[in-house]
Scaffold this motif. Sequence first.
Motif, short mmCIF file in Angstrom:
data_model
loop_
_atom_site.label_atom_id
_atom_site.label_comp_id
_atom_site.label_asym_id
_atom_site.label_seq_id
_atom_site.Cartn_x
_atom_site.Cartn_y
_atom_site.Cartn_z
N UNK A 27 36.94 40.57 52.26
CA UNK A 27 37.72 41.10 51.41
C UNK A 27 38.41 40.58 50.34
N UNK A 28 38.96 40.98 49.35
CA UNK A 28 39.34 40.27 48.06
C UNK A 28 40.79 40.27 48.15
N UNK A 29 41.55 38.97 47.95
CA UNK A 29 42.76 38.79 47.99
C UNK A 29 43.52 39.47 46.94
N UNK A 54 50.47 40.81 41.64
CA UNK A 54 49.20 40.75 41.10
C UNK A 54 49.00 39.95 39.59
N UNK A 55 49.91 39.78 38.92
CA UNK A 55 49.78 39.21 37.47
C UNK A 55 50.39 37.73 37.38
N UNK A 73 46.17 32.72 41.13
CA UNK A 73 45.00 33.53 41.69
C UNK A 73 43.72 33.38 40.67
N UNK A 74 42.58 33.48 41.28
CA UNK A 74 41.39 33.68 40.69
C UNK A 74 40.78 35.14 40.80
N UNK A 79 40.50 34.80 45.14
CA UNK A 79 40.97 33.62 45.96
C UNK A 79 42.39 33.48 45.50
N UNK A 80 43.14 32.57 46.34
CA UNK A 80 44.46 32.10 45.86
C UNK A 80 44.20 30.54 46.01
#
Length: 128
Positions: A27-29, A54-55, A73-74, A79-80
């Motif tokens: 899953x995506x972070x 999220x931003x 974040x990317x 990813x973090x």
Amino acid sequence: QVQLLESGGGLVQPGGSLRLSCAASGFSLNYYFAGWFRRAPGKEREGVSCMMSTDGSTTYYADSVKGRFTISRDTAKGTVHLQMNSLEPEDTAIYYCVVARTGLVFRPCVTWNEDDYWGQGTQVTVSS
């Protein structure tokens, strides 16, 4: 089962830099708040930095790392990351990626605990 994959730890000289990365299996972070904790030998576990938006507008940094570490974040990769500059011997620890089990529901990261999702940890050693 949630699996967090950390990378980027290692041995670096004082004043050097490292970049830690965290990805989740399956899953995506992008849909979770995430951060980094650390445990140094003989010390209590410490929250290092967390991202609670999220931003990237809502972040937390421990006083000991402010101005030296940056969490990001990317979103393209989900990813973090934790960019660590001007590393000091006191930064030596196992660093854990932590993802809030409550997704994007706001919870101060000082409240994150064993019920959240934890990676296996990556060793960071700062030594000359």
